[in-house]
Design an enzyme around this catalytic site. Structure first.
Site, PDB file in Angstrom:
ATOM      1  N   ASP A 111       1.255  -1.012   0.181  1.00  0.00           N
ATOM      2  CA  ASP A 111      -0.032   0.009  -0.119  1.00  0.00           C
ATOM      3  C   ASP A 111       1.509   1.553   0.287  1.00  0.00           C
ATOM      4  O   ASP A 111       1.462   1.717   1.090  1.00  0.00           O
ATOM      5  CB  ASP A 111      -0.836   0.453   1.686  1.00  0.00           C
ATOM      6  N   HIS A 112       1.343   1.568  -1.177  1.00  0.00           N
ATOM      7  CA  HIS A 112       2.036   2.638  -1.213  1.00  0.00           C
ATOM      8  C   HIS A 112       1.735   3.737  -0.195  1.00  0.00           C
ATOM      9  O   HIS A 112       2.846   4.568   0.212  1.00  0.00           O
ATOM     10  CB  HIS A 112       2.565   3.041  -2.499  1.00  0.00           C
ATOM     11  N   HIS A 134      -5.832   2.567   1.162  1.00  0.00           N
ATOM     12  CA  HIS A 134      -5.381   4.222   1.860  1.00  0.00           C
ATOM     13  C   HIS A 134      -5.704   4.986   3.165  1.00  0.00           C
ATOM     14  O   HIS A 134      -4.771   5.399   3.548  1.00  0.00           O
ATOM     15  CB  HIS A 134      -4.366   4.966   0.515  1.00  0.00           C
TER      16      HIS A 134
HETATM   17  C1  BG6 Z   1      -3.885   4.686  -6.288  1.00  0.00           C
HETATM   18  C2  BG6 Z   1      -5.187   4.775  -6.397  1.00  0.00           C
HETATM   19  O1  BG6 Z   1      -3.510   3.269  -5.676  1.00  0.00           O
HETATM   20  O2  BG6 Z   1      -3.751   5.804  -5.366  1.00  0.00           O
HETATM   21  C3  BG6 Z   1      -4.895   6.140  -8.362  1.00  0.00           C
HETATM   22  O3  BG6 Z   1      -5.180   3.638  -7.591  1.00  0.00           O
HETATM   23  C4  BG6 Z   1      -4.698   7.033  -6.900  1.00  0.00           C
HETATM   24  O4  BG6 Z   1      -6.309   6.097  -8.515  1.00  0.00           O
HETATM   25  C5  BG6 Z   1      -3.285   7.350  -6.194  1.00  0.00           C
HETATM   26  O5  BG6 Z   1      -4.006   8.485  -8.358  1.00  0.00           O
HETATM   27  C6  BG6 Z   1      -3.525   7.816  -5.505  1.00  0.00           C
HETATM   28  O6  BG6 Z   1      -1.797   7.816  -4.678  1.00  0.00           O
HETATM   29  P1  BG6 Z   1      -0.756   9.479  -4.763  1.00  0.00           P
HETATM   30  O7  BG6 Z   1       0.323   8.846  -4.220  1.00  0.00           O
HETATM   31  O8  BG6 Z   1      -1.339  10.522  -5.868  1.00  0.00           O
HETATM   32  O9  BG6 Z   1      -2.104   9.870  -3.214  1.00  0.00           O
END
Ligand code: BG6
Length: 488
Positions: free
Chosen positions: A177-178, A240
């Site tokens: 989960d980045h 997230h």
């Molecule tokens: C991803 C989603 O996990 O997270 C995307 O699939 C979203 O739809 C993105 O744009 C948002 O990540 P960040 O790091 O740009 O807030």
């Protein structure tokens, strides 16, 4: 610091994620001397690319991320390509040969990281074939990184997990989960547990409510096939947003080991109040963007973005109220909000403290300036604390002032930094910032009733203009509790 030696195999090597995130991250890991020069990458995908074409693509993606870069040719020479069809059994034998050849060419000590950056329908099959064809038999370690979506609901997630667990142990599975790799998301627990002035107040006696907003300006882009099947609740909330809730709400772990931190997060997930079907409307609002203006540019509504979206009922916005039934949080709403085509790209957390009992310093009875702690996740990274004080030269008895701290953030949004950290964590065997199966299962269990109600009903879409903060009902969700979204 350990400098891992590793052979990384990426399934989905021609895909968007590999190009935008993985190659730039591996480049930085190497340039910063974080990983050993004893590394190699195998890229697997359907296309019939040669090593040369693959390497050109790798170089291009690094340059797109960072501009002109040093020693790119040398870096790219570690990348090898194999055209690969997941359903073709002979492909695994060929892959094994390549793995063994590269392991003797680069001294990677048999450490194998398999990264599944592709459509989830093949996750189970790939995991099992890796086992069946002996790709897990190595003197080094074997780990599997899996991208989301991890299932579509609780049942499909369980099925997927069972398939993967038939071949890999829980300790070998790294569900990414980045958001957990973001600097300021990792900072939530530090801000909480390293500061007496916050931790002592971090409960339902002193906190009125917590608000998490993750807004994006982009629309669906060219991901409609994936996105339209998911919608904002599966794309952002199940993973997230709930992860951020868990970090904000968890008890202090007894130590910072993977097991201790995860077990505190799991306890929060277990305490999420599950909604009855007839409560979903009271707690959740969904939206889909229509036409509007974002960053001074006119943009089309979601249903106009592609032909297959004309009748889409997929939500591109969600706002919700989460209650946590435990001793610390009983009665404190956690409001979450996320959406596409909103006015700015930003993720922030606002902690609203309970107001003082009597207001001596403001002119009107109706003026309320509760103390707020704002944790800025991105693009600015930092914290701001809103207090009330008398400003010199001001007529007012008191007014809100802001104490703020900004971290030198990378300018780009969704930078490879998060992936870089998480890739490294996986290589050193630290799963703290990856999601345990129990977290995944509990978060789907929480989300499932909402999905069920929404699937059975026809929404009135589009219901918010591109460039706005979402449908009006999102404001009403808080107003009914006497609260409002803080746009600070
Ligand atoms: C991803 C989603 O996990 O997270 C995307 O699939 C979203 O739809 C993105 O744009 C948002 O990540 P960040 O790091 O740009 O807030």
């Amino acid at each position: 610091q350990i400098k891992p030696k590793v052979l990384i195999t990426i399934f989905g090597a021609t895909g968007d994620l590999a190009k935008r995130k993985l190659y730039p991250s591996i480049y930085r890991l190497l340039r910063n001397n974080t990983i050993s020069k004893d590394f190699a990458v195998i890229g697997l995908a359907r296309r019939g690319w040669s090593n040369e074409v693959f390497r050109d693509n790798v170089k291009e993606s690094v340059e797109q991320a960072f501009g002109e870069c040093e020693e790119l040719d040398d870096f790219a020479s570690h990348f090898h390509y194999q055209s690969f069809d997941v359903t073709d059994k002979t492909a695994y034998d060929r892959m094994k040969e390549l793995v063994e050849q590269l392991e003797s060419q680069y001294d990677t000590e048999g450490n194998r990281l398999f990264y599944l950056a592709m459509a989830p329908e093949f996750f189970g099959q790939i995991a099992n074939s890796l086992q069946e064809y002996g790709l897990k038999e190595t003197p080094g370690w074997t780990r599997l990184i899996i991208e989301k979506p991890f299932g579509h609901d609780l049942d499909s997630a369980k099925e997927l997990n069972n398939q993967i667990r038939a071949a890999f142990d829980e300790e070998q599975i790294y569900r990414i989960d980045h958001y957990l790799g973001k600097q300021m998301v990792q900072n939530i627990e530090v801000i909480r547990f390293a500061n007496g002035i916050f931790e002592h107040l971090w409960n339902n006696r002193f906190i009125s409510n917590i608000q998490i907003t993750s807004s994006e300006t982009l629309g669906v882009e060219d991901r409609s096939r994936y996105y339209d099947d998911s919608g904002a609740i599966r794309d952002m909330v199940q993973n997230h947003m709930l992860q951020m809730v868990a970090l904000l709400a968890m008890e202090p772990p007894i130590s910072l080991t993977t097991d201790e931190v995860r077990s505190e997060k799991i306890k929060v997930m277990r305490a999420l109040r599950e909604l009855d079907l007839d409560q979903v409307h009271e707690y959740y609002v969904r939206g889909q963007y229509g036409h509007g203006v974002v960053n001074d540019k006119e943009v089309a509504g979601y249903r106009k973005e592609s032909e297959d979206l004309i009748f889409s009922n997929t939500e591109t916005f969600v706002a919700g109220k989460i209650l946590i039934d435990n001793y610390r949080w009983a009665g404190v709403p956690f409001y979450i909000r996320t959406g596409k085509r909103m006015p700015e790209k930003r993720t922030k957390i606002v902690i609203e403290f309970k107001d003082i009992p009597m207001n001596l310093y403001f002119k009107s009875e109706r003026e309320h300036h509760p103390n707020l702690l704002v944790i800025n996740i991105q693009p600015d990274e930092g914290i701001a604390l809103y207090l009330n004080a008398k400003k010199s030269g001001s007529e007012a008895l008191a007014e809100p002032i802001e104490l703020s701290y900004k971290q030198g953030a990378m300018p780009a949004i969704n930078t490879p930094e998060a992936y870089e950290k998480l890739l490294y964590d996986c290589m050193i065997g630290d799963a703290t910032n990856f999601t345990h199966w129990d977290e995944v299962a509990l978060s789907w269990q929480y989300i499932d009733p909402i999905l069920k109600v929404w699937e059975d009903e026809q929404p009135n879409f589009p219901n918010y203009e591109s460039g706005s903060m979402g449908p009006k009902k999102s404001d009403e969700l808080l107003n009914q509790d006497g609260n409002h979204w803080w746009e600070v």
